[in-house]
Every structure is written in C-alpha cells, then in structure tokens.
Enzyme design. Sequence first.
Site, PDB file in Angstrom:
ATOM      1  N   SER A  37       0.869  -1.182   0.000  1.00  0.00           N
ATOM      2  CA  SER A  37       0.000   0.000   0.000  1.00  0.00           C
ATOM      3  C   SER A  37       0.900   1.224   0.000  1.00  0.00           C
ATOM      4  CB  SER A  37      -0.958  -0.021   1.195  1.00  0.00           C
ATOM      5  OG  SER A  37      -0.328   0.322   2.390  1.00  0.00           O
ATOM      6  N   HIS A  58      -3.243  -5.756   2.244  1.00  0.00           N
ATOM      7  CA  HIS A  58      -2.378  -6.829   2.754  1.00  0.00           C
ATOM      8  C   HIS A  58      -3.041  -8.188   2.790  1.00  0.00           C
ATOM      9  CE1 HIS A  58       0.216  -3.614   4.988  1.00  0.00           C
ATOM     10  NE2 HIS A  58       0.399  -3.614   3.683  1.00  0.00           N
ATOM     11  N   GLU A 112      -4.880  -2.172   9.252  1.00  0.00           N
ATOM     12  CA  GLU A 112      -4.169  -2.763  10.388  1.00  0.00           C
ATOM     13  C   GLU A 112      -4.834  -2.385  11.706  1.00  0.00           C
ATOM     14  OE1 GLU A 112      -0.064  -1.417  10.107  1.00  0.00           O
ATOM     15  OE2 GLU A 112      -0.069  -1.772   7.947  1.00  0.00           O
ATOM     16  N   GLU A 144       1.658  -9.224   6.681  1.00  0.00           N
ATOM     17  CA  GLU A 144       2.498  -8.887   7.838  1.00  0.00           C
ATOM     18  C   GLU A 144       2.312  -9.855   9.002  1.00  0.00           C
ATOM     19  OE1 GLU A 144       1.829  -4.769   8.781  1.00  0.00           O
ATOM     20  OE2 GLU A 144       2.773  -4.080   6.938  1.00  0.00           O
ATOM     21  N   ASP A 203      -3.938   1.380  11.474  1.00  0.00           N
ATOM     22  CA  ASP A 203      -3.521   2.013  10.221  1.00  0.00           C
ATOM     23  C   ASP A 203      -4.696   1.888   9.269  1.00  0.00           C
ATOM     24  OD1 ASP A 203      -2.463   3.033   7.926  1.00  0.00           O
ATOM     25  OD2 ASP A 203      -0.810   1.595   7.758  1.00  0.00           O
ATOM     26  N   GLU A 249      -3.113   5.879  12.152  1.00  0.00           N
ATOM     27  CA  GLU A 249      -2.249   6.195  11.009  1.00  0.00           C
ATOM     28  C   GLU A 249      -3.089   6.365   9.744  1.00  0.00           C
ATOM     29  OE1 GLU A 249       0.982   3.399  10.714  1.00  0.00           O
ATOM     30  OE2 GLU A 249       1.026   3.554   8.528  1.00  0.00           O
ATOM     31  N   ASP A 271       1.672   8.465   7.194  1.00  0.00           N
ATOM     32  CA  ASP A 271       2.556   7.530   6.485  1.00  0.00           C
ATOM     33  C   ASP A 271       2.567   7.936   5.012  1.00  0.00           C
ATOM     34  OD1 ASP A 271       3.758   5.359   5.208  1.00  0.00           O
ATOM     35  OD2 ASP A 271       2.208   3.921   5.734  1.00  0.00           O
ATOM     36  N   LYS A 298       9.900   5.285   7.172  1.00  0.00           N
ATOM     37  CA  LYS A 298      10.272   4.090   6.412  1.00  0.00           C
ATOM     38  C   LYS A 298      11.449   4.479   5.531  1.00  0.00           C
ATOM     39  CE  LYS A 298       5.573   2.102   5.910  1.00  0.00           C
ATOM     40  NZ  LYS A 298       4.334   2.198   5.081  1.00  0.00           N
ATOM     41  N   HIS A 320       8.543  -1.009   9.522  1.00  0.00           N
ATOM     42  CA  HIS A 320       8.768  -2.027   8.481  1.00  0.00           C
ATOM     43  C   HIS A 320       7.892  -1.735   7.262  1.00  0.00           C
ATOM     44  CE1 HIS A 320       5.141  -4.772   9.891  1.00  0.00           C
ATOM     45  NE2 HIS A 320       4.800  -3.513   9.807  1.00  0.00           N
ATOM     46  N   LYS A 336       6.982   0.182  14.489  1.00  0.00           N
ATOM     47  CA  LYS A 336       5.898  -0.668  13.998  1.00  0.00           C
ATOM     48  C   LYS A 336       6.525  -1.754  13.141  1.00  0.00           C
ATOM     49  CE  LYS A 336       2.910   0.315  10.527  1.00  0.00           C
ATOM     50  NZ  LYS A 336       1.708   0.680   9.731  1.00  0.00           N
TER      51      LYS A 336
HETATM   52  P1  PGA Z   1       3.064  -1.201   3.033  1.00  0.00           P
HETATM   53  O1  PGA Z   1       2.075  -1.054   4.271  1.00  0.00           O
HETATM   54  O2  PGA Z   1       4.393  -1.585   3.516  1.00  0.00           O
HETATM   55  O3  PGA Z   1       2.367  -2.264   2.230  1.00  0.00           O
HETATM   56  O4  PGA Z   1       3.049   0.139   2.338  1.00  0.00           O
HETATM   57  C1  PGA Z   1       2.465  -0.667   5.531  1.00  0.00           C
HETATM   58  C2  PGA Z   1       1.781   0.594   5.938  1.00  0.00           C
HETATM   59  O5  PGA Z   1       0.927   1.125   5.201  1.00  0.00           O
HETATM   60  O6  PGA Z   1       2.090   1.107   7.005  1.00  0.00           O
HETATM   61 ZN    ZN Z   2       0.584   2.854   6.715  1.00  0.00          ZN
END
Ligand code: PGA
Ligand code: ZN
Length: 399
Positions: free
Chosen positions: A40, A144, A153, A194, A230, A273, A300, A325, A353, A376
């Site tokens: 995503s 996911h 999430e 995940e 999330d 998030e 994010d 990230k 992650h 996270k």
């Molecule tokens: P992604 O999802 O690593 O698939 O982008 C994680 C997130 O959105 O936090």
């Molecule tokens: Zn996210």
Amino acid sequence: LITDIRLRRILDSRGNPTVEADVVTESGGFGRAAAPSGASTGEYEAVERPPGEAIAAAREHAVPRLVGEVYAGNQRDVDAALHAADGTDDFSEIGANSAVAISMAAAKAGADVLGAPLFQHLGGTFRGENFPIPLGNVVGGGEHAADATDIQEFLAAPVGAPSVADAVFANAAVHAAVADLLEERDVPCGKGDEGAWAPSIDDGEAFDVVAEAVSMVQDEVGFNIGFGLDVAGAELYDSVSGTYEYSDVSRDTDEQIEYIAELVEEYDLVYVEDPLDEDDYDAFADLTDEVGDQTLICGDDLFVTNTDRLIEGIDRGAANSILIKPNQIGTLTDAFDAIELATENGYDSVVSHRSGETEDATIAHLAVATDAPFIKTGAVGGERTAKLNELIRIADDAT
Ligand code: PGA
Ligand code: ZN
C-alpha cells in the site's frame, strides 16, 4: 574506505525478489542489508525499480562514486554520493531499493569498522536512553489480504509495558488471543502479508475482537495495553467521488473525520495512522484539531518520510506523528533528517517495516539510535521477529 560493493537479488517475505547489498571496507569492515517493499505504497514515495534494473543502474552509477571514494562510517557522504549518482529527486534512476540497501549496508560496515553495535554508531554517545514501544499488527486487511477488513491494520500498543521485551511478548499474546476469540466465533482465517490475522469479518466485529483480546492480555500482564489503527485512507479514498469507500458504506471527508473521531472516543485509540487521503492536509489538520490531544495522528502515505512534505504538515497542523520508512525516501540520512525535524516540532516518530520484508533488522537499530518513541514491525513471523528480537537483544546489551 569502501573497497567493494556487491549487489544481488534475494527473496522477500512475499516471495518477490528484492535488492541486497554487501559493503566491504579497506580495514576489513563488512555490512549487509536488504531493501523492504510496500504494497500500500504512497504516491509520493521514492521510486522502487524492478530489482534487476535497480541493481544494474546502481552498479553503473553508484558503485563507482562509492568504491575507493567514500568512508563507510561517514553516512552523510555515502548518502550524498547515492543522491549524486542518481541525479533525480526520487531515486528513479538507481532505484530507492538499491539506494536504501547500500545506505544501510554502509552503516553496518561503518559500525563494524568501529566495533560498535549499529544503534551506537548511528546514535552516538549522547543517544537517549529510551526504547521504542512496538506497535503490533494483530488483525488486518486492506491491501495486505484479500476479503478481510477494510481498515488495513489493527495494532496492539502496549504503552504501559515496563520493558521492550514485555511489550514484544504482550503483542504476541494479543495476536494469540485474537486467534482464540476468532475460533470461538467460528471465523476461519489465515494471515495477511504482515502476519496479522486476516478474517473475513467487518470492521465492527474486528474492533470487538481486538478490544476484547487487548483487555484479556492487559489483565494477564498487569500493564496498560492500548490499541491503534492504520486505516491506509488513501487506499479507501476514491478521488472521483471524493468519498472513502468501505465494503458496506461510503463516507465523504467530513463523515470520515467524524467516524475516526468517534472510534478514538469509543475505543480510546492511542494511535491512528493515515485516517485520511494522502493529499488531504486540511482534513488531517481538522482531525488533529479534534482529537490530536488524545491520540497520535500519524502520517505515512501523507509524509512518506519526506522532510518537504513534513514541513507542509507542520505548517498546516496536519497530524502530530510521522511514520519513518527508510525505503520511502531512499537513505538513512534522509530518514534521520525526517526524525530530527519531527522531534523538533513535537511530532512523534514511528519507525516502520514494510509489508514485504526480509531478515534485515536495521530499523530496530534506527529506532533505538534516534530515540523514536514507537516502532511498527508486526507481532509474529520471522521477518517481523528479526526486528523484535533484535530490539530485545539491544535492550539486553544496553541496560
Ligand atoms: P506497506 O504497508 O508496507 O504495504 O506500504 C504498511 C503501511 O501502510 O504502514
Ligand atoms: Zn501505513
């Protein structure tokens, strides 16, 4: 001085190829790191190229600027060379996957030369003494997992844990409790990318299950466990209709803000998030106004670890927290700068992650090095426990 860089394709946790880098130095230092990969992904992230192309481009442009030219321990020089080699502002030439693998491998080689753990090399002597609280993904869907929850999430947040290890075990216990509760309800399910449970239930039922699992484990362990989300709002948002499309309902932006604010109240959420679309700073600001003193509103896809986008958010009062990230921005230096800017402006950093991961544990060291309040990185599964167990080891060594 860096004397060799090797790049290869290895597997990530989804079974896709990703880039791994080895960095070797003149004095015998060695570092190895691999790029993660999102599903995503935010629209404004640095560009991930197909691994074969990213490797070829990095061998042509980046390796000659690093080998024999730069010290692995000088992270800013390494990362400046990567930017110069790439020549674009989004790593679309050498690929953010090659860039981040080399950046992290160089950091490890630099630490190896010093004989210091990576968190110590990155954080330095005056690093803070805090450890990040792990947010553990226990139920999820979105991008996911197919046919699961709309919200991407549901995260356990053991904010009252007396130690990192207690927090890590608490998240795993919530993950296990969720499985028990789903079984009681006769809901069969597998896991998403995940490692979170991916049941075919609506979000309302997921809230019930997670709230109950959290409270069961909280009673057992005797410290406060909250939970968070999330939403991955950009994935739900339809820019043509201007609405957030859930399986059973569609919400316009005002309704989405009200819905999230109600969830914060009802479930005492400690963390939310990407509740809104990645282009909607104003909506983020409105929600932050409404509930920002009770909960973390984290960007994010909104910020993509990018200081320019964070500055815009700070100016407009959008969110009060940023997801970090390294592969969204391409280098450790850029990730560090984002954390520093966030901290200076009262935004909490959450080192994270990706859904596609490897055994690489660099982010555990990054979170400790920068005194990030949260990390996270899932709750279970080998590519997740690689980071969680590394955190436990770091805490054990450092205290
Ligand atoms: P992604 O999802 O690593 O698939 O982008 C994680 C997130 O959105 O936090
Ligand atoms: Zn996210």
